[in-house]
Design an enzyme around this catalytic site. Structure first.
Site, PDB file in Angstrom:
ATOM      1  N   HIS A  14     110.886  77.185  51.988  1.00  0.00           N
ATOM      2  CA  HIS A  14     109.469  77.524  52.114  1.00  0.00           C
ATOM      3  C   HIS A  14     108.945  77.310  53.534  1.00  0.00           C
ATOM      4  O   HIS A  14     107.995  77.980  53.936  1.00  0.00           O
ATOM      5  CB  HIS A  14     108.641  76.702  51.126  1.00  0.00           C
TER       6      HIS A  14
ATOM      7  N   HIS B  87     101.914  64.217  58.267  1.00  0.00           N
ATOM      8  CA  HIS B  87     102.156  64.158  56.828  1.00  0.00           C
ATOM      9  C   HIS B  87     103.401  63.338  56.544  1.00  0.00           C
ATOM     10  O   HIS B  87     104.291  63.212  57.381  1.00  0.00           O
ATOM     11  CB  HIS B  87     102.221  65.536  56.183  1.00  0.00           C
TER      12      HIS B  87
END
Length: 313
Positions: free
Chosen positions: A115, A179
């Site tokens: 992805h 993140h």
């Protein structure tokens, strides 16, 4: 020759997370602006810098960089699967040029992407085979990491080749920003996790679903302030975006892997793709940032950014 750039965060949670409606609208608007930018530029070739999340590259052999002469999307998180339209001759010429610039670049004649590389192609073009794409893997999850200086030099080497082409080249950087998703770290991984990190190719549907559900569950907990992962760092993100927009990327040389992980999370290393992409654009001359978007989005476990830029030529 003309070069343009789109850098954007990706997230496996784009279709699974539920941020507030105004945040989702803002992200969708940023994507729409990027699509309009790309449609106007109408690239004849795309060069995509992207990481992997232990779907195509594993610890059995983990290069810092790799150019794909052919690539196949694995279809994780409901993203599109199948082959990309990779022009092998142009990918080979690019790899040789980068090697000739004294940058050690691996190549793959059967690259698998996830992805991280697929989402920008889906968002910008509606699919993975709309335009010819040369994929460049940049390690953003697996220690040890090469220096940010080396990433910058690699991007410059790529850009020095692209500027000589009779093409409209769109450079994509996919990843970041701050993140800290639940990706296993080798040093603390269980034996079962180490098996996956070593070579977890082509998992069963059940194994992939279980792995993905863990990430989705963590995102839901993180949005409630309950997950034991590092907080997002908007200040760090905004400083990095400032550097990208400044045209002087050399200050990134001082960023070390340990400091990046401490300040912005273990997956902040994905900003290496942004650095490489902006360095490639800058190698062709001065550039102008045409759009900049940023939001810290816990539901996506990401400081989420989108930037577009055009070269002066």
């Amino acid at each position: 020759m003309s070069l343009a750039l789109v850098c954007m965060s990706h997230s496996p949670l784009l279709e699974f997370g539920e941020p507030p409606a105004d945040v989702r609208e803002a992200v969708d608007n940023a994507f729409a602006d990027a699509r309009d930018f790309v449609k106007e530029f109408d690239p004849t070739l795309v060069v995509s810098f992207a990481p992997d999340h232990y779907n195509g590259f594993f610890y059995e052999l983990m290069p810092p960089f790799c150019i794909g002469y052919a690539a196949h999307a694995v279809g994780d998180y409901d993203t599109q699967s199948g082959p990309l339209d990779v022009p092998a001759d142009r990918a080979e010429a690019l790899a040789q040029h980068v090697l000739d610039q004294d940058i050690d670049m691996a190549i793959s004649r059967r690259m698998e992407i996830d992805h991280g590389a697929v989402q920008p192609l889906e968002i910008l073009f509606g699919g993975i085979d709309d335009r010819p794409v040369i994929p460049i893997f940049v390690n953003g999850v697996a220690r040890p990491f090469t220096s940010m200086r080396r990433v910058r030099l690699m991007g410059e080497a790529v850009g020095s080749h692209l500027r000589e082409l009779s093409e409209r080249v769109l450079v994509i950087g996919s990843g970041g920003l701050s993140h800290d998703p639940p990706v296993p770290q080798w040093a603390s991984a269980t034996p079962a996790q180490r098996d996956m990190l070593l070579n977890g190719r082509h998992p069963t549907a059940a194994a992939r679903a279980a792995r993905q559900q863990r990430v989705i569950d963590t995102a839901m907990q993180f949005a409630r302030g309950e997950a034991g992962i590092k907080d997002l760092n908007p200040q760090w993100d905004e400083r990095f975006l400032d550097i990208c927009g400044s045209g002087d990327l050399s200050s990134c040389d001082a960023l070390t892997p340990d400091a990046m992980a401490t300040d912005a999370g273990n997956s902040a290393h994905e900003v290496r793709t942004w650095l490489a992409a902006f360095a490639a654009l800058g190698a062709a001359g001065p550039y102008e940032v045409t759009a900049r978007f940023y939001r810290p989005i816990p539901e996506y476990i990401a400081g989420f950014g989108v930037m577009t830029a055009r070269g002066s030529q």
